[in-house]
Design a protein around this motif. Structure first.
Motif, PDB file in Angstrom:
ATOM      1  N   LYS A 125       0.813  -1.222   0.000  1.00 22.77           N
ATOM      2  CA  LYS A 125       0.000   0.000   0.000  1.00 22.77           C
ATOM      3  C   LYS A 125       0.852   1.280   0.000  1.00 22.77           C
ATOM      4  O   LYS A 125       0.659   2.154  -0.855  1.00 22.77           O
ATOM      5  CB  LYS A 125      -0.974  -0.011   1.184  1.00 22.77           C
ATOM      6  CG  LYS A 125      -2.174  -0.934   0.983  1.00 22.77           C
ATOM      7  CD  LYS A 125      -3.037  -0.972   2.232  1.00 22.77           C
ATOM      8  CE  LYS A 125      -4.213  -1.927   2.085  1.00 22.77           C
ATOM      9  NZ  LYS A 125      -5.254  -1.405   1.187  1.00 22.77           N
ATOM     10  N   PRO A 126       1.794   1.449   0.935  1.00 25.72           N
ATOM     11  CA  PRO A 126       2.600   2.683   0.920  1.00 25.72           C
ATOM     12  C   PRO A 126       3.658   2.717  -0.184  1.00 25.72           C
ATOM     13  O   PRO A 126       4.239   3.769  -0.446  1.00 25.72           O
ATOM     14  CB  PRO A 126       3.259   2.690   2.301  1.00 25.72           C
ATOM     15  CG  PRO A 126       3.293   1.267   2.715  1.00 25.72           C
ATOM     16  CD  PRO A 126       2.075   0.629   2.131  1.00 25.72           C
ATOM     17  N   ILE A 127       3.907   1.567  -0.816  1.00 28.46           N
ATOM     18  CA  ILE A 127       4.829   1.557  -1.947  1.00 28.46           C
ATOM     19  C   ILE A 127       4.138   2.130  -3.183  1.00 28.46           C
ATOM     20  O   ILE A 127       4.687   2.985  -3.883  1.00 28.46           O
ATOM     21  CB  ILE A 127       5.353   0.128  -2.216  1.00 28.46           C
ATOM     22  CG1 ILE A 127       6.282  -0.312  -1.080  1.00 28.46           C
ATOM     23  CG2 ILE A 127       6.092   0.063  -3.557  1.00 28.46           C
ATOM     24  CD1 ILE A 127       6.769  -1.743  -1.185  1.00 28.46           C
TER      25      ILE A 127
ATOM     26  N   ILE B  38      11.113  -1.824   7.212  1.00 21.66           N
ATOM     27  CA  ILE B  38      11.598  -0.498   7.615  1.00 21.66           C
ATOM     28  C   ILE B  38      12.417   0.128   6.494  1.00 21.66           C
ATOM     29  O   ILE B  38      12.281   1.323   6.190  1.00 21.66           O
ATOM     30  CB  ILE B  38      12.440  -0.613   8.904  1.00 21.66           C
ATOM     31  CG1 ILE B  38      11.544  -1.003  10.079  1.00 21.66           C
ATOM     32  CG2 ILE B  38      13.156   0.713   9.197  1.00 21.66           C
ATOM     33  CD1 ILE B  38      12.295  -1.303  11.362  1.00 21.66           C
ATOM     34  N   ALA B  39      13.247  -0.676   5.857  1.00 15.95           N
ATOM     35  CA  ALA B  39      14.073  -0.172   4.760  1.00 15.95           C
ATOM     36  C   ALA B  39      13.221   0.271   3.574  1.00 15.95           C
ATOM     37  O   ALA B  39      13.547   1.245   2.888  1.00 15.95           O
ATOM     38  CB  ALA B  39      15.055  -1.258   4.313  1.00 15.95           C
ATOM     39  N   LEU B  40      12.105  -0.420   3.333  1.00 23.42           N
ATOM     40  CA  LEU B  40      11.271  -0.124   2.166  1.00 23.42           C
ATOM     41  C   LEU B  40      10.299   1.025   2.401  1.00 23.42           C
ATOM     42  O   LEU B  40      10.118   1.882   1.521  1.00 23.42           O
ATOM     43  CB  LEU B  40      10.489  -1.377   1.752  1.00 23.42           C
ATOM     44  CG  LEU B  40      11.280  -2.474   1.032  1.00 23.42           C
ATOM     45  CD1 LEU B  40      10.459  -3.748   0.933  1.00 23.42           C
ATOM     46  CD2 LEU B  40      11.686  -2.001  -0.366  1.00 23.42           C
ATOM     47  N   ILE B  41       9.623   1.050   3.568  1.00 28.80           N
ATOM     48  CA  ILE B  41       8.544   2.037   3.761  1.00 28.80           C
ATOM     49  C   ILE B  41       8.753   2.935   4.982  1.00 28.80           C
ATOM     50  O   ILE B  41       7.981   3.864   5.209  1.00 28.80           O
ATOM     51  CB  ILE B  41       7.177   1.344   3.882  1.00 28.80           C
ATOM     52  CG1 ILE B  41       7.121   0.449   5.129  1.00 28.80           C
ATOM     53  CG2 ILE B  41       6.868   0.541   2.617  1.00 28.80           C
ATOM     54  CD1 ILE B  41       5.742  -0.138   5.417  1.00 28.80           C
ATOM     55  N   GLY B  42       9.790   2.660   5.801  1.00 27.71           N
ATOM     56  CA  GLY B  42      10.020   3.468   6.988  1.00 27.71           C
ATOM     57  C   GLY B  42       9.078   3.069   8.116  1.00 27.71           C
ATOM     58  O   GLY B  42       8.319   2.107   8.013  1.00 27.71           O
ATOM     59  N   THR B  43       9.109   3.851   9.184  1.00 32.44           N
ATOM     60  CA  THR B  43       8.283   3.553  10.363  1.00 32.44           C
ATOM     61  C   THR B  43       7.166   4.566  10.583  1.00 32.44           C
ATOM     62  O   THR B  43       6.345   4.388  11.490  1.00 32.44           O
ATOM     63  CB  THR B  43       9.150   3.508  11.629  1.00 32.44           C
ATOM     64  OG1 THR B  43       9.769   4.800  11.823  1.00 32.44           O
ATOM     65  CG2 THR B  43      10.230   2.440  11.524  1.00 32.44           C
TER      66      THR B  43
ATOM     67  N   GLU C 132       0.697   1.965   7.984  1.00 31.26           N
ATOM     68  CA  GLU C 132       0.770   0.537   7.672  1.00 31.26           C
ATOM     69  C   GLU C 132       1.875  -0.192   8.445  1.00 31.26           C
ATOM     70  O   GLU C 132       1.802  -1.412   8.626  1.00 31.26           O
ATOM     71  CB  GLU C 132       0.982   0.328   6.170  1.00 31.26           C
ATOM     72  CG  GLU C 132      -0.226   0.548   5.304  1.00 31.26           C
ATOM     73  CD  GLU C 132      -0.500   2.014   5.017  1.00 31.26           C
ATOM     74  OE1 GLU C 132      -1.537   2.321   4.424  1.00 31.26           O
ATOM     75  OE2 GLU C 132       0.347   2.855   5.392  1.00 31.26           O
ATOM     76  N   PHE C 133       2.873   0.545   8.916  1.00 28.94           N
ATOM     77  CA  PHE C 133       3.976  -0.104   9.617  1.00 28.94           C
ATOM     78  C   PHE C 133       3.508  -0.748  10.920  1.00 28.94           C
ATOM     79  O   PHE C 133       3.997  -1.819  11.299  1.00 28.94           O
ATOM     80  CB  PHE C 133       5.115   0.887   9.892  1.00 28.94           C
ATOM     81  CG  PHE C 133       6.291   0.256  10.587  1.00 28.94           C
ATOM     82  CD1 PHE C 133       7.070  -0.685   9.936  1.00 28.94           C
ATOM     83  CD2 PHE C 133       6.597   0.576  11.899  1.00 28.94           C
ATOM     84  CE1 PHE C 133       8.151  -1.295  10.571  1.00 28.94           C
ATOM     85  CE2 PHE C 133       7.680  -0.017  12.545  1.00 28.94           C
ATOM     86  CZ  PHE C 133       8.454  -0.957  11.882  1.00 28.94           C
TER      87      PHE C 133
END
Length: 282
Positions: free
Chosen positions: A61-63, A183-188, A192-193
């Motif tokens: 989703k956040p990607i 974490i590397a792909l979408i952060g915190t 969605e995290f």
């Protein structure tokens, strides 16, 4: 607008809200332990299927960051990005998987796959998803459960030969690896995290608890007895609710409080409940 048409629309809204609930994560988190406490291997595979599908959907989703349809179309509340549909993924990961597992019972199998398709359609009808979201969700859920079946059939003997410590370490290390990758792909900072932390922590707990229960000979036998299934499910549900209340109290401290509490939620189903049952039986 004619009075009969208004009644028809209200009735359809109620029906599709009920159908969409069958794909809600809260519904699946209640029904999956019931499946596990009656057929533990099937329940374990279906839990993995649903949790992995939920994880991938929340990661994507956040990607993609595709917005939902305009709010004036919404008939229910929704949050986050649109693509892919988590409900559609859940529906195929659970109901679609169930249809496959009982494929020899044609009528029931058709009923389950129909439920999966209706859940996806309900998201479009209720105005919170595009068709592309739903189709992608169906594909995601189907691909996940097919991969799980392939792993189970081709590699289960290899997994069985891994020693106790190795299985336990894998149940911890693999989810942690996916958390770090997320974490590397979408952060915190994205909403969605939190969902990803909950899902992967629960999955780790389920697997770790299962490994320990297997080693300690605590795994519950499969049963068709409704009373037995009900008792097991009520004990498991009580533990899950108690831990969730604890999470609600402590979540203000840090987002990472999710990890130990949701890990224990997973363990409570596959280890704590069987342990309590075994003690009560003595």
């Amino acid at each position: 607008m004619p009075h009969t048409l208004v009644i028809k629309m209200l009735l359809l809204n109620i029906i599709f809200k009920a159908i969409t609930f069958l794909g809600e994560e809260i519904f699946l988190l209640i029904i999956l332990p019931v499946v596990f406490f009656s057929r533990r291997r099937i329940g374990l595979k279906m839990a993995i299927s649903v949790l992995v599908s939920v994880y991938i959907a929340h990661l994507l989703k956040p990607i993609f960051r595709i917005p939902r349809p305009p709010k004036e179309r919404w008939k229910v509340t929704a949050s986050g990005y649109s693509f892919p549909s988590g409900h559609a993924a859940n529906s195929m990961a659970f109901w679609g998987y169930a249809a496959y597992l009982i494929r020899r019972r044609i009528v029931l199998s058709i009923l389950f796959i129909t439920v999966a398709l209706l859940i996806g359609y309900s998201r479009v009808y209720l105005g919170v998803h595009w068709w592309a979201d739903v189709i992608a969700g169906w594909i995601l859920g189907a691909v996940v459960f097919v991969i799980i079946e392939i792993i189970d059939k081709k590699y289960s003997s290899i997994i069985q030969h891994i020693n106790y410590k190795g299985k336990f370490l894998l149940s911890i290390i693999i989810p942690i690896g996916f958390i770090l990758a997320s974490i590397a792909l979408i952060g915190t900072s994205v909403s969605e995290f939190q969902a990803i932390l909950k899902v992967l922590s629960t999955l780790s707990g389920i697997l770790a608890g299962y490994v320990i229960a297997d080693e300690r000979k605590l795994l519950l036998a499969d049963t068709n007895n409704i009373k037995t299934i009900l008792i097991r499910s009520l004990i498991g549900l009580f533990l899950v609710i108690a831990l969730y209340i604890l999470y609600e109290v402590l979540k203000v401290l840090t987002i990472f409080i999710i990890i130990p509490i949701f890990w224990l939620i997973g363990v409570s189903v596959t280890l704590f409940t069987p342990y309590i049952i075994s003690r009560l039986a003595k």
